[in-house]
Design an enzyme around this catalytic site. Sequence first.
Site, PDB file in Angstrom:
ATOM      1  CD1 TRP A 357       0.707  -0.371   3.121  1.00 11.73           C
ATOM      2  CD2 TRP A 357      -0.685   1.347   3.465  1.00 11.73           C
ATOM      3  NE1 TRP A 357       1.008   0.175   4.348  1.00 11.73           N
ATOM      4  CE2 TRP A 357       0.170   1.229   4.589  1.00 11.73           C
ATOM      5  CE3 TRP A 357      -1.636   2.355   3.467  1.00 11.73           C
ATOM      6  CZ2 TRP A 357       0.100   2.097   5.688  1.00 11.73           C
ATOM      7  CZ3 TRP A 357      -1.705   3.213   4.560  1.00 11.73           C
ATOM      8  CH2 TRP A 357      -0.848   3.092   5.659  1.00 11.73           C
ATOM      9  CG  ASP A 358       4.836   0.762   1.469  1.00 15.50           C
ATOM     10  OD1 ASP A 358       3.894   0.149   1.983  1.00 15.50           O
ATOM     11  OD2 ASP A 358       6.013   0.635   1.849  1.00 15.50           O
ATOM     12  CD  GLU A 488       2.477  -3.859   9.577  1.00 18.79           C
ATOM     13  OE1 GLU A 488       3.668  -4.022   9.903  1.00 18.79           O
ATOM     14  OE2 GLU A 488       2.069  -3.942   8.401  1.00 18.79           O
ATOM     15  CE  LYS A 601       6.243  -1.584  11.692  1.00 22.58           C
ATOM     16  NZ  LYS A 601       5.858  -2.683  10.822  1.00 22.58           N
ATOM     17  CD  GLN A 602       3.117   1.829   9.656  1.00 27.95           C
ATOM     18  OE1 GLN A 602       3.594   0.739   9.917  1.00 27.95           O
ATOM     19  NE2 GLN A 602       2.990   2.288   8.426  1.00 27.95           N
TER      20      GLN A 602
HETATM   21  C1  BGC Z   1       4.928  -1.166   7.492  1.00 28.04           C
HETATM   22  C2  BGC Z   1       3.871  -1.273   6.429  1.00 28.04           C
HETATM   23  C3  BGC Z   1       4.550  -1.212   5.068  1.00 28.04           C
HETATM   24  C4  BGC Z   1       5.652  -2.250   4.946  1.00 28.04           C
HETATM   25  C5  BGC Z   1       6.441  -2.105   3.667  1.00 28.04           C
HETATM   26  C6  BGC Z   1       5.965  -2.266   7.288  1.00 28.04           C
HETATM   27  O1  BGC Z   1       6.957  -2.148   8.258  1.00 28.04           O
HETATM   28  O2  BGC Z   1       4.347  -1.301   8.761  1.00 28.04           O
HETATM   29  O3  BGC Z   1       2.955  -0.202   6.542  1.00 28.04           O
HETATM   30  O4  BGC Z   1       3.596  -1.421   4.064  1.00 28.04           O
HETATM   31  O5  BGC Z   1       6.555  -2.104   6.023  1.00 28.04           O
HETATM   32  O6  BGC Z   1       7.075  -0.868   3.592  1.00 28.04           O
END
Ligand code: BGC
Length: 767
Positions: A357-358, A488, A601-602
Amino acid sequence: MKNYLKHDEWCIIEEGFIPANNRISESIFSIGNGRFGQRANFEENYTGDTLPGSYVAGVYYPDKTKVGWWKNGYPEYFAKVLNATNWIGIDIEIDDVSLDLAKCKVKDFRRILNMKEGYLERSFTATTEKGKKVKVAATRLCSIVDDEIGAIRYAITPINFTGTINITPYLNGDVKNEDANWEETFWDKVEVAVKNTRAFVVSQTKKTNFKVATGMKFVISKNGKEEKFKSTKIKTGMYVGASVDVPVKKKETITVYKYAAILSSLNHPTSDILERCKAKVKQAQHLGFDKLLKDQKKAWAKKWKDSDIIIEGDVAAQQGIRFNIFHLNQTFTGVDERLNIGPKGFTGEKYGGSTYWDTEAYCLPFYLSTTEERVAKNLLIYRYKQLDKAIENAEKLGFKNGAALYPMVTMNGEECHNEWEITFEEIHRNGAIAYAIYDYIRYTADQDYLSDYGAEVLLAIARFWAQRVHFSEPKQQYVMHGVTGPNEYENNVNNNWYTNYIAAWCLKYAAEALLYVKNKAPYKYEALKEKTNFEEEKELKQWQEIQNNIYLPQDEKTGVFLQQEGFLDKALIPVEQLAAADRPLNQKWSWDRILRSCYIKQADVLQGLYFFEDKFDLATIKKNFDFYEPLTVHESSLSPCVHVVLAARIGNKDKAYEMYLRTARLDLDDYNNDTEDGLHITSMAGTWMAVVKGIGGMRVHRNQLYFEPFLPNTWQSISFKIQFRGNTILVKVTAKETRLENLSSGKVSVNLYGKTHALGAKGVVVV
Ligand code: BGC
């Protein structure tokens, strides 16, 4: 965190050879052209620690999934970007001793990535175990003018001897992936050939049957003049090379020019691929290294003209942002809608090189603002073309009636991620795919996209959400259970605010899009209805009902949106109170402890406020930012950028700049100690967004660009260009003033600090 690279505005410079940093440098100094990419491995033999990496876009292997306990619905495989035929190899032997920097005494080692002109240089002097000293200077490029050509100039000069140097340029198709799940090799031999100074390897991926033809031709010149030497063929397995003994005098320079062509069956009929590869090698040789390099410089000058960001007064910041722009431009060029942007691009194996989804959530804005419209459009068409697979993916999970769940990780549209809490639960990705359509149209005004492609995708996504929510009797509202939000560090939660919000928004946007198509292109609407069995009245009514009654958890007392139900029951201890020894949590704490903690985490709720900023007042954004940011550990590289944009929006410039510093030189300074695996390509787009939308305050509202820039204290100025609907706006901010200039010949209206200005051709506004 490391700091071994020199600060320079246009180049990345490594001085001195530190083998422990080699893998990191191999990632950082990677080069590519959207069609293929190459880690900065050495041309000559190297027995030290290295991760060889030559990658061909779109060519992957479905590596059989390895999990502890199989769960129904798991994808059978994880798609891997493949380490493909090594085209850069040039082995050197002096007195039967291999020139190997792991075994030689190395001096004056320099590796330079010339980002301005798009090539890699390396030079050193090395003394072999037998005391023979040579000086080497190598230059390498992956052409962005012809994206199937790579070229190397490798010059070697004996410093303390007259004698013979044995040179073996080669191709090697016998390569492996370090991350192979079952230690298998992924390539089969189709054909290999070597004749004089030309060699070819045609290899084919197991299972997926992609064919890749790699060819080379080399030419040797002495003191600037081409000379012919007798060559000896070497052919074992998929290794083909030609070895020549070159007599050389002390201080005389031998230069090897190696021309390579890399063609894949994605673009060529397999029956013809070898012949075409041969022709391409000839073409490269005919052009010659100097011309290839000259054209490369010209093509990069054009890329920089459109996409550069100039920061005066802070060389580290300047280098950081250019490094990101350079890699984004060499990872995706938009020429092929079957290609996408892997989180590591062509710089490593991790993350499989697949699409996440990035792309939609972080990368799209960069390509929208810095290049032609078709580049961003191709990113959307990529998903359109994978709609059938997304529908299949949802069917596998029990969804019906054309509901689509786009994969979390994919190469060809099929889901290939195999952690249940991500594969089945991190469904918010569907929302980002819908949002990207909205974002693209808002930016470009290309409403036709809806009739041609977009509405069909939105319809299938809306159907997914309509089936994924359920009605809660006690709440008398629609709820969504068992999800993972962008954060996550929480799994299997109920009513993640972000997911519920974006689901409801998707239903609304899909309905609007369909009605738009109905009005604007009724015949396309009818065709779509027939194709999808869309029951207009019934489905729209159901979507409306869900939108009106979606449950969005919120704290009654403070008004803060709750990341998920029950979030406030956690022990809410700010990150700053954690001991340094506990960080990063994902390396120091058990997963169980992470899941129970309040640490984020984000961006999660804040991701939603970033996407839908228009829908919330400043006080709400501020309240949520002030609540969540102190609990966020930013252990995804995608996190700080969203915080920069929101912090700038609420006027917290110090926080915006603090967060910006965390993303700006993430890979250059190996901030997370993981650059050796490859670069964080998708978060580089996040850094661009942090600069342009955060520090530059750029937004699109009501068909025009808005800017609200500020200048960090340590900078003298910042300037960048934005492409918007066929116009180019130059933004320059200094301590004294902000200046917008319309560089186009048409009229354009822009808003600066809340006031709209109509700028004629070359018009300027200064505040
Ligand atoms: C992030 C995801 C991301 C993936 C790839 C993960 O660490 O939590 O949001 O899509 O990395 O960059």
